[in-house]
Enzyme design. Sequence first.
Site, PDB file in Angstrom:
ATOM      1  N   ASP A 121       1.238  -1.515   0.190  1.00  0.00           N
ATOM      2  CA  ASP A 121      -0.203  -0.415  -0.501  1.00  0.00           C
ATOM      3  C   ASP A 121       0.914   1.438   0.023  1.00  0.00           C
ATOM      4  O   ASP A 121       1.998   0.961   0.641  1.00  0.00           O
ATOM      5  CB  ASP A 121      -0.702  -0.279   0.997  1.00  0.00           C
ATOM      6  CG  ASP A 121      -2.073   1.066   1.273  1.00  0.00           C
ATOM      7  OD1 ASP A 121      -2.294   1.919   0.226  1.00  0.00           O
ATOM      8  OD2 ASP A 121      -2.932   0.287   1.641  1.00  0.00           O
ATOM      9  N   ASP A 156      -3.721   7.143  -3.413  1.00  0.00           N
ATOM     10  CA  ASP A 156      -4.616   7.801  -3.177  1.00  0.00           C
ATOM     11  C   ASP A 156      -5.297   8.481  -2.464  1.00  0.00           C
ATOM     12  O   ASP A 156      -4.577   8.939  -1.545  1.00  0.00           O
ATOM     13  CB  ASP A 156      -6.090   6.926  -3.969  1.00  0.00           C
ATOM     14  CG  ASP A 156      -5.875   5.577  -2.479  1.00  0.00           C
ATOM     15  OD1 ASP A 156      -4.789   5.330  -2.154  1.00  0.00           O
ATOM     16  OD2 ASP A 156      -7.111   4.805  -1.843  1.00  0.00           O
ATOM     17  N   CYS A 213      -8.307 -24.626  15.895  1.00  0.00           N
ATOM     18  CA  CYS A 213      -6.928 -24.320  15.657  1.00  0.00           C
ATOM     19  C   CYS A 213      -5.515 -24.938  16.478  1.00  0.00           C
ATOM     20  O   CYS A 213      -6.157 -25.573  17.559  1.00  0.00           O
ATOM     21  CB  CYS A 213      -6.806 -23.115  14.966  1.00  0.00           C
ATOM     22  SG  CYS A 213      -6.494 -21.718  16.734  1.00  0.00           S
ATOM     23  N   CYS A 237      -6.180 -23.521  19.558  1.00  0.00           N
ATOM     24  CA  CYS A 237      -7.414 -24.145  20.858  1.00  0.00           C
ATOM     25  C   CYS A 237      -7.148 -25.049  21.305  1.00  0.00           C
ATOM     26  O   CYS A 237      -8.048 -24.760  22.051  1.00  0.00           O
ATOM     27  CB  CYS A 237      -8.695 -23.207  19.984  1.00  0.00           C
ATOM     28  SG  CYS A 237      -8.680 -21.403  19.364  1.00  0.00           S
TER      29      CYS A 237
HETATM   30  N1  GUN Z   1      -6.178   1.025   3.281  1.00  0.00           N
HETATM   31  C1  GUN Z   1      -7.690   1.294   4.095  1.00  0.00           C
HETATM   32  N2  GUN Z   1      -8.482   2.171   2.918  1.00  0.00           N
HETATM   33  C2  GUN Z   1      -7.757   2.477   2.391  1.00  0.00           C
HETATM   34  C3  GUN Z   1      -7.591   3.210   1.036  1.00  0.00           C
HETATM   35  O1  GUN Z   1      -8.547   4.081   0.502  1.00  0.00           O
HETATM   36  N3  GUN Z   1      -6.904   3.614  -0.103  1.00  0.00           N
HETATM   37  C4  GUN Z   1      -5.691   2.683   0.490  1.00  0.00           C
HETATM   38  N4  GUN Z   1      -4.480   3.066  -0.696  1.00  0.00           N
HETATM   39  N5  GUN Z   1      -5.206   1.781   1.406  1.00  0.00           N
HETATM   40  C5  GUN Z   1      -6.271   1.522   2.465  1.00  0.00           C
HETATM   41 ZN    ZN Z   2      -8.504 -21.560  17.367  1.00  0.00          ZN
END
Ligand code: GUN
Ligand code: ZN
Length: 467
Positions: free
Chosen positions: A90, A125, A277, A280
């Site tokens: 991201d 963005d 899992c 647990c």
């Molecule tokens: N992480 C959570 N929401 C968003 C988003 O709208 N844009 C980006 N780039 N990362 C995010």
């Molecule tokens: Zn579990």
Amino acid sequence: MPDCFEILHKDLGGRIGKLVTPHGTIETPALMPVVNPHLKLITPPELADMGASIIITNSYIIHQDPELNARAREVGLHELLDFRGPIMTDSGAFQLSVYGDIEVLPLEILEFQYTIRSDICVPLDIPTPPDVSRERAESELKETERRLEEAAGNRGESLLAGPVQGSTHPDLREKAGRFVRDKGFDVCPVGGVVPLMEAYRFDDLVKVVTSSKRGLGSGLPVHLFGAGHPMVFALAAAMGCDLFDSAAYALYARQGRYLTSSGTWKLEEMKYLPCSCRVCQGRDPQDLLKSPDRVRLLAMHNLYVSLQEINLVKQRIREGSLWDLLEIRCRSHPRMLDGLRRLASESAWLERLDASSKSAFFYLSPESASRPEVVRYSSRLDRFSLKGEVLVTDDFSTDTEGFDQVMYFKPPFGPYPKELGETYPFNLETPKEHDCSALEKAMTNLQKLIAANPKARFSLKLRCIPR
Ligand code: GUN
Ligand code: ZN
């Protein structure tokens, strides 16, 4: 990278797909655990062991830390994190939305993602929050689209994601979706939805995602940004979301919260662990609470149930029974039911995406009366051309002597040709007593059939209609 996504199986708007990236091909729907490069509660090799085929991290955090920045440039992201499969990065846009400002230019952070060989890169963005004025949503979208345009003109070897924004304005979402589709982005995240999920506004989430999808079309892989609670995976997948990212597994663990596919518990309020899992098994809540490894163990459990839910969603898509899972999951919370009802109100749209042949139709609740199969049948009733004496009955052992045509009758479909009784969807299973939604749909279809066939004479023998 054109044609990096192939759809293998479909159910409702959901699909099982193959996404090809520079570091390998993954099957979708897929959950991308979020890795914080500073504090790896569960290390990336452990994530791979647990079944994560792809992970996501934040390139802005790496960029801003001089040591990580230098090392990432030198050895690449995959060696830095010690993960061999695909990694999405991201851009820091979320930091932007939380802190209001970040110290990097849009092209700078994109180029950095290319340099460290991320598999899926996200331009910077602007995550516009829900409920803002149309003016603000429009002007922020304009800036997001300017940056996306700039990014599309500066492509690398990686897949390029084009986030869809537009706040809670459906027409802006649809327009933003069309923009991303037309500019040839490889992956399409629907952004700005975290506040909706945090506030349990699932009906608005459905509105936002379906309007974005209308613009995006059905062929591109869609990522739902910030969807990390297993409770929403079935609903999101049914709308055609293919990628989810989970920070929730770690965030909830830090707050002592235990995830399940139908909700969240506080560990300290639990007496039993309803899961088998690795974490647990053989433990009770007290064991977990007392462990010095509490947060890490809880994070592991949270991730196990999340990955398990993804596999369940995939199995349901493969079998053609995703709707049944939706009806179960959306009964976990009234706001989830609002989400399902919103989706049901979009069933004409779903109907166009839905594969038309499946294994079995179980009528489970009034929402079943809005399934795409019912919408589809209703729109095709005018294909019947009936003449002479027509019997419509829900008594399948009744004497049919003297009738030219026999139509059987089952809510919510209403009348259908007797000969189709063993085929999908008329071989449906219903409860013995029909609810009002099912009867209403069936009667509407019956009226439609009668009105469309003035040359036929209808006799009704219906036990399900009280006299
Ligand atoms: N992480 C959570 N929401 C968003 C988003 O709208 N844009 C980006 N780039 N990362 C995010
Ligand atoms: Zn579990």
